[in-house]
Design a protein around this motif. Structure first.
Motif, PDB file in Angstrom:
ATOM      1  N   PRO A   1       4.902  -1.934   6.715  1.00 14.10           N
ATOM      2  CA  PRO A   1       3.420  -1.489   6.118  1.00 14.10           C
ATOM      3  C   PRO A   1       2.951  -0.720   6.050  1.00 14.10           C
ATOM      4  O   PRO A   1       1.823  -0.702   4.918  1.00 14.10           O
ATOM      5  CB  PRO A   1       2.702  -1.395   8.505  1.00 14.10           C
TER       6      PRO A   1
ATOM      7  N   GLY B   1       0.580  -1.520   3.010  1.00 12.82           N
ATOM      8  CA  GLY B   1      -0.598  -0.766   2.477  1.00 12.82           C
ATOM      9  C   GLY B   1      -0.274   0.163   0.993  1.00 12.82           C
ATOM     10  O   GLY B   1      -1.659   0.201   0.199  1.00 12.82           O
TER      11      GLY B   1
ATOM     12  N   TYR C   1      -6.753 -10.290   6.870  1.00  7.80           N
ATOM     13  CA  TYR C   1      -5.262  -9.254   6.892  1.00  7.80           C
ATOM     14  C   TYR C   1      -5.273  -7.773   6.049  1.00  7.80           C
ATOM     15  O   TYR C   1      -4.394  -7.039   6.489  1.00  7.80           O
ATOM     16  CB  TYR C   1      -4.830 -10.150   6.043  1.00  7.80           C
TER      17      TYR C   1
ATOM     18  N   ILE D   1      -3.209  -5.187   7.639  1.00  6.81           N
ATOM     19  CA  ILE D   1      -2.073  -4.202   7.499  1.00  6.81           C
ATOM     20  C   ILE D   1      -2.544  -2.729   7.208  1.00  6.81           C
ATOM     21  O   ILE D   1      -1.766  -1.571   8.122  1.00  6.81           O
ATOM     22  CB  ILE D   1      -2.247  -4.553   5.907  1.00  6.81           C
TER      23      ILE D   1
ATOM     24  N   ALA E   1      -1.753  -1.615  11.269  1.00 10.42           N
ATOM     25  CA  ALA E   1       0.135  -1.337  11.094  1.00 10.42           C
ATOM     26  C   ALA E   1       0.230  -0.311  10.390  1.00 10.42           C
ATOM     27  O   ALA E   1       0.924   0.522  10.656  1.00 10.42           O
ATOM     28  CB  ALA E   1       0.364  -2.806  10.457  1.00 10.42           C
ATOM     29  N   ALA E   2       0.075  -0.235   9.073  1.00  9.86           N
ATOM     30  CA  ALA E   2       0.620   1.059   8.586  1.00  9.86           C
ATOM     31  C   ALA E   2      -0.151   2.743   9.146  1.00  9.86           C
ATOM     32  O   ALA E   2       1.136   3.517   9.196  1.00  9.86           O
ATOM     33  CB  ALA E   2      -0.501   1.741   7.222  1.00  9.86           C
TER      34      ALA E   2
ATOM     35  N   CYS F   1       2.329   2.312  12.768  1.00  8.51           N
ATOM     36  CA  CYS F   1       3.748   2.888  12.499  1.00  8.51           C
ATOM     37  C   CYS F   1       3.831   4.715  11.249  1.00  8.51           C
ATOM     38  O   CYS F   1       4.488   4.604  11.865  1.00  8.51           O
ATOM     39  CB  CYS F   1       4.521   1.354  11.277  1.00  8.51           C
TER      40      CYS F   1
END
Length: 142
Positions: free
Chosen positions: A83, A87, A106, A110, A113-114, A117
């Motif tokens: 991600p 990104g 989306y 993203i 999620a980035a 993570c």
């Protein structure tokens, strides 16, 4: 550890200090490139940034893999970088792109999620100690 091994090998271990030095250098390179590209090539800066990011992707993954190894975790943990890479590749560079309307669904997914993570990688690789003594990935870094 030789510089080429440090930057291009996915074997071995590095400590937190080396990880932080790399990440500070990595983001300084990105910022410097963005500023320079926007000054020199304002019309195409958003197209050449992904090329630059791809060039420094392997060293970034190699350094992060070594840090995961120091935590006695295998390189599969690099999947958390997906991600982040997506990104980074989709971030607008120019002022015109920044003036765009609200992000699409989306893009929001993203980005979320980035963020998740990235925080996980930061905590695990940036703040937590590595395995004391030798582990299955090599000797303890100095």
């Amino acid at each position: 550890m030789p510089l080429t091994t440090l930057l291009f090998s996915f074997q071995g271990r590095i400590g937190r200090q080396t990880f932080w030095i790399w990440n500070c250098s990595y983001y300084a390179m990105i910022i410097g490139f963005v500023v320079g590209a926007n000054q020199l090539f304002p019309g195409i800066a958003s197209f050449i940034l992904p090329v630059f990011l791809l060039l420094i992707l392997i060293p970034d993954l190699a350094m992060t893999a070594k840090r995961w190894h120091d935590r006695d975790k295998n390189s599969w943990w690099l999947l958390l970088n997906i991600p982040l890479v997506i990104g980074r590749m989709s971030v607008p560079v120019g002022a015109n792109a920044m003036a765009a309307n609200e992000p699409l669904l989306y893009e929001t997914i993203i980005s979320a999620a980035a963020l998740i993570c990235g925080c996980w990688i930061l905590i695990e690789c940036g703040f937590m100690k590595g395995t004391h003594g030798d582990n299955r990935f090599g000797k303890e870094p100095v």
